[in-house]
Design a protein around this motif. Sequence first.
Motif, PDB file in Angstrom:
ATOM      1  N   LEU A  68     -54.577 -18.724  82.004  1.00 39.43           N
ATOM      2  CA  LEU A  68     -55.030 -18.929  82.746  1.00 39.43           C
ATOM      3  C   LEU A  68     -56.602 -17.784  82.623  1.00 39.43           C
ATOM      4  O   LEU A  68     -57.785 -18.340  83.474  1.00 39.43           O
ATOM      5  CB  LEU A  68     -54.735 -17.916  84.139  1.00 39.43           C
ATOM      6  N   CYS A  69     -56.802 -17.510  81.691  1.00 36.04           N
ATOM      7  CA  CYS A  69     -57.674 -16.914  81.462  1.00 36.04           C
ATOM      8  C   CYS A  69     -58.728 -18.407  80.865  1.00 36.04           C
ATOM      9  O   CYS A  69     -60.089 -18.061  81.094  1.00 36.04           O
ATOM     10  CB  CYS A  69     -57.732 -15.592  80.125  1.00 36.04           C
ATOM     11  N   ARG A  72     -60.005 -20.338  83.330  1.00 35.51           N
ATOM     12  CA  ARG A  72     -61.009 -19.269  84.228  1.00 35.51           C
ATOM     13  C   ARG A  72     -61.985 -19.940  83.636  1.00 35.51           C
ATOM     14  O   ARG A  72     -63.587 -20.339  83.890  1.00 35.51           O
ATOM     15  CB  ARG A  72     -61.110 -17.694  84.329  1.00 35.51           C
ATOM     16  N   PRO A  76     -64.037 -22.608  85.791  1.00 31.46           N
ATOM     17  CA  PRO A  76     -64.163 -21.496  87.133  1.00 31.46           C
ATOM     18  C   PRO A  76     -63.650 -21.210  88.805  1.00 31.46           C
ATOM     19  O   PRO A  76     -63.561 -20.486  89.150  1.00 31.46           O
ATOM     20  CB  PRO A  76     -65.479 -21.208  86.330  1.00 31.46           C
ATOM     21  N   ASP A  77     -63.792 -22.095  89.113  1.00 37.07           N
ATOM     22  CA  ASP A  77     -63.801 -23.126  90.503  1.00 37.07           C
ATOM     23  C   ASP A  77     -62.016 -22.744  90.611  1.00 37.07           C
ATOM     24  O   ASP A  77     -62.146 -23.119  92.375  1.00 37.07           O
ATOM     25  CB  ASP A  77     -64.733 -24.712  91.290  1.00 37.07           C
ATOM     26  N   THR A  78     -61.604 -23.353  89.913  1.00 39.60           N
ATOM     27  CA  THR A  78     -60.025 -23.297  90.269  1.00 39.60           C
ATOM     28  C   THR A  78     -59.231 -22.415  90.791  1.00 39.60           C
ATOM     29  O   THR A  78     -59.669 -21.078  90.131  1.00 39.60           O
ATOM     30  CB  THR A  78     -59.223 -24.161  89.189  1.00 39.60           C
ATOM     31  N   ARG A  80     -56.745 -19.821  90.900  1.00 38.17           N
ATOM     32  CA  ARG A  80     -55.702 -19.487  90.322  1.00 38.17           C
ATOM     33  C   ARG A  80     -54.405 -18.376  90.925  1.00 38.17           C
ATOM     34  O   ARG A  80     -55.182 -17.036  91.081  1.00 38.17           O
ATOM     35  CB  ARG A  80     -56.352 -18.982  88.518  1.00 38.17           C
ATOM     36  N   ALA A  99     -57.438 -12.905  83.634  1.00 37.71           N
ATOM     37  CA  ALA A  99     -57.685 -14.490  84.140  1.00 37.71           C
ATOM     38  C   ALA A  99     -58.241 -14.428  85.754  1.00 37.71           C
ATOM     39  O   ALA A  99     -58.230 -15.689  85.975  1.00 37.71           O
ATOM     40  CB  ALA A  99     -56.152 -14.468  84.167  1.00 37.71           C
ATOM     41  N   GLY A 100     -58.808 -13.263  86.633  1.00 38.79           N
ATOM     42  CA  GLY A 100     -59.696 -13.880  88.003  1.00 38.79           C
ATOM     43  C   GLY A 100     -57.955 -13.981  88.860  1.00 38.79           C
ATOM     44  O   GLY A 100     -58.904 -15.121  90.132  1.00 38.79           O
ATOM     45  N   ILE A 101     -56.642 -14.001  88.347  1.00 36.22           N
ATOM     46  CA  ILE A 101     -56.098 -14.922  89.629  1.00 36.22           C
ATOM     47  C   ILE A 101     -56.229 -14.239  90.575  1.00 36.22           C
ATOM     48  O   ILE A 101     -56.116 -12.640  91.559  1.00 36.22           O
ATOM     49  CB  ILE A 101     -54.760 -13.981  88.865  1.00 36.22           C
ATOM     50  N   TRP A 102     -56.105 -14.983  91.620  1.00 38.52           N
ATOM     51  CA  TRP A 102     -56.156 -14.676  93.667  1.00 38.52           C
ATOM     52  C   TRP A 102     -54.974 -14.384  94.374  1.00 38.52           C
ATOM     53  O   TRP A 102     -55.287 -13.108  95.011  1.00 38.52           O
ATOM     54  CB  TRP A 102     -56.251 -16.125  94.531  1.00 38.52           C
TER      55      TRP A 102
END
Length: 481
Positions: A68-69, A72, A76-78, A80, A99-102
């Motif tokens: 996911l890194c 990202r 970047p818009d996906t 995660r 990874a900026g996971i949501w």
Amino acid sequence: MTLRTPLTVLVVDDEQRSLETLRRTLEDHFTVFTAASAEEGRAVMEGECVHIVLSDQRMPGTSGVEFLCGVRAQWPDTVRLILSGHTEAQDIIAGVNEAGIWQYLLKPWHPEQLLRTLQSAAELWRLQQENQRLTLELRASPENLSLRVANLRLKAKSQAGFDRLVRAADSPLNTVCALAEKIAAHDLSVLVTGESGTGKELLARAIHSASTRAEQPFVVENCGAMPDTLLESELFGHKRGAFTGATESRIGLFQQADGGTLFLDEIGETSPAFQVKLLRALQEGEIRPVGSPRPVAVDVRLIVATNRDLEADVLSGRFREDLYYRVAGITLYLPALRERSQDIALIVAQMLKTSALTGRSFSQEAMARLVQHAWPGNVRELQNEIRRALALGDGPVLGADLLSPRVCQPKPCAAVAADGADGESKQLKHHLERAEAQFIRAAMLRHKGNKTHVADELGLTRVGLRMKLMRLGLERDASPL
């Protein structure tokens, strides 16, 4: 109603059975791609437009966070998400920061919960696209955008009111909503109790919408199944370098909700250690981000929810008494759907009216089955049953054969007898509570409201007596002694 094109979801998991189960769960609502490894996932991403990625964490070769890194960086818009059977804090923190996971979801997962989370992720993706478009609009015409934002706020407020809690004229939910509406304008903390799926978040949103904070943020966090370290970071924020994996500073939800309302679901699942930190934040009106030397003042209205018996948890020591009194400025109980069967027909009609396939209705037999079912999953289960019938039905009338077996099969005699016994049990409980209230009220009068003397006479602790006074609505009759 305008039909939305389904968004695409990529599921990455090295277990084939898990992939198939996830695909079947999601394919009615999304276009689903699957991959058995991070490498296969990248190949799919390069050939398809993927809006949401749901990845396992522990896979041979590349981990979910590492995968996911890369997502990202390149896409970047996906949106995660991680789905993992492991809850190591280091993995979770790395996922959030690197990874900026949501969302970090845990196995074993529940189909309804997973679907709701993915639908929220889809809405997040759409909002991101709308935000980008509005940013371009702002550069061209700030006046038009300001007007549009104001209209959107009015629309959001109208869709978050007490009318969202669909109910009949004689529904027991009316009393709850009337009380909630009365206290909405006051900055009381609110404890919402009730079984899972009864609409506790809907009620919290309605209270916020009717309050003086309606123009400010309404922020939601689910405290269940989240380690203390991550929950503290989520609510209070952290500074860069505060711990391993904290590569950037993060603003917590308390600060995001500043001036508005913070809704904490499943508050009863928090640990005693975290309860101390939450209590301190509420008492002092300020939070301290992890790794920060300075506190930050915040102004939030707190609404919490639980399906646990917090009074019993206080008596057992599982939940702090002082925190209980902080969060339970007023307690609102949402009745289960089986306790308000008169609302079922209205809820069904509302869902059919707002569905994409308009002009459809249930047969009399199907409606009878829906009304008779006990609905252990409450409104959430009913909504899923309606969606199932809409998906499977072809004609304008939805028959009982479209309902799931647990709903369409008639109750056995034993179950009917149990329901009757349950009704008698509720009546008995009501009469016992009235007798208990009269008994305690008489003791309060004899001792002129002195709680210590009353507790001694009744053989209760002071905590136990206070719990009973609050539950029976007698707290106002008691002296502070």
